[in-house]
Design a protein around this motif. Structure first.
Motif, PDB file in Angstrom:
ATOM      1  N   TYR A 168       0.837  -1.209   0.000  1.00 22.51           N
ATOM      2  CA  TYR A 168       0.000   0.000   0.000  1.00 22.51           C
ATOM      3  C   TYR A 168       0.868   1.253   0.000  1.00 22.51           C
ATOM      4  O   TYR A 168       2.078   1.207   0.270  1.00 22.51           O
ATOM      5  CB  TYR A 168      -0.988   0.010   1.171  1.00 22.51           C
ATOM      6  N   VAL A 169       0.214   2.364  -0.316  1.00 19.87           N
ATOM      7  CA  VAL A 169       0.898   3.639  -0.537  1.00 19.87           C
ATOM      8  C   VAL A 169       0.228   4.718   0.323  1.00 19.87           C
ATOM      9  O   VAL A 169      -0.998   4.728   0.487  1.00 19.87           O
ATOM     10  CB  VAL A 169       0.816   4.034  -2.036  1.00 19.87           C
ATOM     11  N   LEU A 170       1.052   5.630   0.863  1.00 19.33           N
ATOM     12  CA  LEU A 170       0.560   6.756   1.651  1.00 19.33           C
ATOM     13  C   LEU A 170       1.205   8.058   1.167  1.00 19.33           C
ATOM     14  O   LEU A 170       2.226   8.030   0.490  1.00 19.33           O
ATOM     15  CB  LEU A 170       0.904   6.578   3.135  1.00 19.33           C
ATOM     16  N   SER A 171       0.619   9.172   1.591  1.00 18.92           N
ATOM     17  CA  SER A 171       1.244  10.470   1.358  1.00 18.92           C
ATOM     18  C   SER A 171       2.264  10.747   2.455  1.00 18.92           C
ATOM     19  O   SER A 171       1.999  10.503   3.638  1.00 18.92           O
ATOM     20  CB  SER A 171       0.195  11.591   1.363  1.00 18.92           C
ATOM     21  N   SER A 172       3.425  11.263   2.061  1.00 17.89           N
ATOM     22  CA  SER A 172       4.415  11.658   3.068  1.00 17.89           C
ATOM     23  C   SER A 172       4.190  13.085   3.543  1.00 17.89           C
ATOM     24  O   SER A 172       4.535  13.429   4.677  1.00 17.89           O
ATOM     25  CB  SER A 172       5.826  11.529   2.493  1.00 17.89           C
ATOM     26  N   ILE A 181      -6.566   8.763   9.671  1.00 25.00           N
ATOM     27  CA  ILE A 181      -7.092   7.444   9.305  1.00 25.00           C
ATOM     28  C   ILE A 181      -6.723   6.402  10.354  1.00 25.00           C
ATOM     29  O   ILE A 181      -7.471   5.446  10.587  1.00 25.00           O
ATOM     30  CB  ILE A 181      -6.644   7.001   7.891  1.00 25.00           C
ATOM     31  N   THR A 182      -5.582   6.594  11.015  1.00 22.52           N
ATOM     32  CA  THR A 182      -5.207   5.693  12.101  1.00 22.52           C
ATOM     33  C   THR A 182      -6.178   5.851  13.264  1.00 22.52           C
ATOM     34  O   THR A 182      -6.604   4.864  13.884  1.00 22.52           O
ATOM     35  CB  THR A 182      -3.767   5.971  12.562  1.00 22.52           C
ATOM     36  N   ALA A 183      -6.550   7.084  13.545  1.00 22.23           N
ATOM     37  CA  ALA A 183      -7.521   7.349  14.611  1.00 22.23           C
ATOM     38  C   ALA A 183      -8.870   6.711  14.285  1.00 22.23           C
ATOM     39  O   ALA A 183      -9.505   6.082  15.147  1.00 22.23           O
ATOM     40  CB  ALA A 183      -7.676   8.852  14.806  1.00 22.23           C
ATOM     41  N   LEU A 208       0.291   3.592  14.629  1.00 22.28           N
ATOM     42  CA  LEU A 208       0.820   4.475  13.594  1.00 22.28           C
ATOM     43  C   LEU A 208       2.190   3.982  13.114  1.00 22.28           C
ATOM     44  O   LEU A 208       2.480   4.010  11.911  1.00 22.28           O
ATOM     45  CB  LEU A 208       0.920   5.905  14.128  1.00 22.28           C
ATOM     46  N   LYS A 209       3.028   3.520  14.046  1.00 18.28           N
ATOM     47  CA  LYS A 209       4.338   2.990  13.668  1.00 18.28           C
ATOM     48  C   LYS A 209       4.203   1.799  12.727  1.00 18.28           C
ATOM     49  O   LYS A 209       4.954   1.664  11.753  1.00 18.28           O
ATOM     50  CB  LYS A 209       5.114   2.563  14.923  1.00 18.28           C
ATOM     51  N   LEU A 210       3.240   0.941  13.002  1.00 15.11           N
ATOM     52  CA  LEU A 210       3.028  -0.236  12.156  1.00 15.11           C
ATOM     53  C   LEU A 210       2.547   0.165  10.767  1.00 15.11           C
ATOM     54  O   LEU A 210       2.960  -0.428   9.762  1.00 15.11           O
ATOM     55  CB  LEU A 210       2.018  -1.171  12.822  1.00 15.11           C
ATOM     56  N   LEU A 211       1.696   1.195  10.707  1.00 14.44           N
ATOM     57  CA  LEU A 211       1.228   1.698   9.414  1.00 14.44           C
ATOM     58  C   LEU A 211       2.408   2.183   8.567  1.00 14.44           C
ATOM     59  O   LEU A 211       2.518   1.850   7.380  1.00 14.44           O
ATOM     60  CB  LEU A 211       0.242   2.853   9.629  1.00 14.44           C
ATOM     61  N   VAL A 212       3.302   2.943   9.182  1.00  8.10           N
ATOM     62  CA  VAL A 212       4.465   3.467   8.474  1.00  8.10           C
ATOM     63  C   VAL A 212       5.418   2.344   8.074  1.00  8.10           C
ATOM     64  O   VAL A 212       5.911   2.289   6.944  1.00  8.10           O
ATOM     65  CB  VAL A 212       5.190   4.520   9.340  1.00  8.10           C
ATOM     66  N   LYS A 356       6.927  11.946  13.433  1.00 11.81           N
ATOM     67  CA  LYS A 356       8.376  11.756  13.550  1.00 11.81           C
ATOM     68  C   LYS A 356       8.695  10.499  14.355  1.00 11.81           C
ATOM     69  O   LYS A 356       9.571   9.710  13.973  1.00 11.81           O
ATOM     70  CB  LYS A 356       8.999  12.989  14.213  1.00 11.81           C
ATOM     71  N   LYS A 357       7.983  10.300  15.441  1.00  9.58           N
ATOM     72  CA  LYS A 357       8.216   9.119  16.267  1.00  9.58           C
ATOM     73  C   LYS A 357       7.826   7.832  15.550  1.00  9.58           C
ATOM     74  O   LYS A 357       8.358   6.752  15.854  1.00  9.58           O
ATOM     75  CB  LYS A 357       7.427   9.234  17.573  1.00  9.58           C
ATOM     76  N   ALA A 358       6.889   7.967  14.590  1.00  4.96           N
ATOM     77  CA  ALA A 358       6.455   6.781  13.842  1.00  4.96           C
ATOM     78  C   ALA A 358       7.484   6.338  12.812  1.00  4.96           C
ATOM     79  O   ALA A 358       7.328   5.282  12.195  1.00  4.96           O
ATOM     80  CB  ALA A 358       5.122   7.059  13.160  1.00  4.96           C
ATOM     81  N   GLY A 359       8.513   7.153  12.636  1.00  2.00           N
ATOM     82  CA  GLY A 359       9.585   6.760  11.727  1.00  2.00           C
ATOM     83  C   GLY A 359       9.714   7.604  10.492  1.00  2.00           C
ATOM     84  O   GLY A 359      10.469   7.274   9.570  1.00  2.00           O
ATOM     85  N   ARG A 360       9.000   8.735  10.463  1.00  2.00           N
ATOM     86  CA  ARG A 360       9.091   9.619   9.308  1.00  2.00           C
ATOM     87  C   ARG A 360       9.642  10.970   9.717  1.00  2.00           C
ATOM     88  O   ARG A 360       9.595  11.916   9.049  1.00  2.00           O
ATOM     89  CB  ARG A 360       7.704   9.797   8.668  1.00  2.00           C
TER      90      ARG A 360
END
Length: 360
Positions: A168-172, A181-183, A208-212, A356-360
């Motif tokens: 899957y693809v997300l916007s950065s 969407i995570t909420a 959120l971390k898992l999504l990223v 940022k904490k989620a890895g981005r």
């Protein structure tokens, strides 16, 4: 000889209407694709025929939302486009700060054909006056590739299904939409997803971390065919779907039970027109044009691929288009979209920190 030519020119000027020689300039600051050259040329002919005026139109695309505020404050533009969460944002105050002026709906007869849920909304009005004319809407939608996903996913939780990891693809750029969407996937109420305190938990951050972590690719602001091609799912605006179809991939938007973070984009008139009634009237003619059937059908639906605001175009669309854009369901907009809200500084900073904490 020079005197003779001067007298001839003077004679022509005296017997011709004054506006024959008039030329006006209309300056627009817009999201890309919202003022295409093809429609500008049509509009110029409308103005010339109706008002006897040659109109020059200068268009600049928005690269950052700060461009809008700066452009209004510095009197650089006469018309702007903005999403619903911007006009009343206390950082900008487009309306309260008198950077924009209300429209005269008597000059915008196509306004009556707009979805009633979008006509006089709190985000585009003030004290009964309409400042923003909505002309399209859409959302950060759950897109799916029909080659790999046969049924529309009923929930945002599909992104956490292990079988779609890396597919899957997300916007950065729109990290806040990914937080939204995570909420929603966590079951946080629709009216709370734009609040920092509602998502400030270790459980939310882990989700959120898992999504990223399992994202197969990121696009920046606007989804593009190259990034989505070959993937199964995407959180996206849908702008790439027409190009993907040309490449043989049919993508559709699902509308999950939790709701879809959404926007309404509108046109607003700058305070530069307050003392220029002639140009203001031409600007209102443009506002009427963009919510008219030609622009709504050809540009909004068939070019941009986003939802039109006008119900008057149903007889122009194919049955497939009418179904895809839900024009036979008057409640579709209010039943499915969770409109962007104004975020306070604490929430904006908190969302940035989460991302940022989620890895981005």
């Amino acid at each position: 000889m020079a005197r003779t030519f001067f007298l001839i020119f003077l004679g022509i000027a005296l017997i011709c209407p004054a506006n024959l020689f008039a030329a006006e300039e209309l300056r627009m600051l817009v999201y890309e694709g919202y003022a295409p050259e093809k429609h500008l040329e049509v509009f110029k002919q409308i103005v010339k025929a109706k008002y006897g005026v040659e109109i020059n139109i200068n268009v600049k695309n928005i690269s950052d939302i700060e461009d809008i505020y700066k452009g209004l404050k510095n009197k650089e533009f006469d018309l702007i486009t903005a999403s619903n969460n911007l006009p009343n944002d206390p950082r900008y105050k487009y309306i309260q700060g008198k950077l924009t002026i209300p429209a005269d709906l008597n000059n915008i007869p196509n306004f009556k054909d707009i979805n009633p849920d979008l006509q006089k909304t709190p985000y585009f009005t003030d004290k009964g006056d309409v400042y923003g004319i909505p002309f399209c809407y859409g959302g950060y939608s759950l897109g799916y590739n029909t080659a790999y996903v046969k049924e529309a996913p009923p929930s945002w939780n599909v992104f956490w299904d292990p079988k779609y990891a890396g597919k899957y693809v997300l916007s950065s750029s729109f990290y806040d939409a990914n937080i939204n969407i995570t909420a929603l996937a966590m079951g946080i109420p629709k009216n709370k997803i734009y609040e920092y305190d509602a998502v400030a938990s270790p459980e939310f951050l882990e989700k959120l971390k898992l999504l990223v972590k399992n994202t197969g690719a990121f696009y920046e602001a606007i989804d593009d065919a190259d990034t989505l091609q070959g993937k199964s799912l995407a959180a996206c605006w849908g702008f790439s779907f027409s190009e993907l179809a040309k490449r043989g991939e049919i993508w559709k938007a699902a509308f999950p039970k939790e709701g879809t973070p959404g926007y309404v984009d509108g046109w607003l008139m700058s305070h530069t027109l307050a003392d220029n009634p002639k140009l203001k009237r031409i600007a209102e003619e443009w506002l009427n044009y963009v919510i008219g059937p030609d622009f709504q059908t050809e540009q909004v639906v068939r070019t941009l691929g986003v939802f039109p605001v006008s119900f008057a175009i149903r007889d122009r669309l194919t049955p497939e288009e009418t179904e895809a854009f839900h024009l036979n369901d008057p409640n579709f907009f209010k039943d499915n979209f969770v409109l962007w809200e104004i975020l306070d500084k604490r929430t904006r900073e908190g969302f940035k920190l989460f991302w940022k904490k989620a890895g981005r």
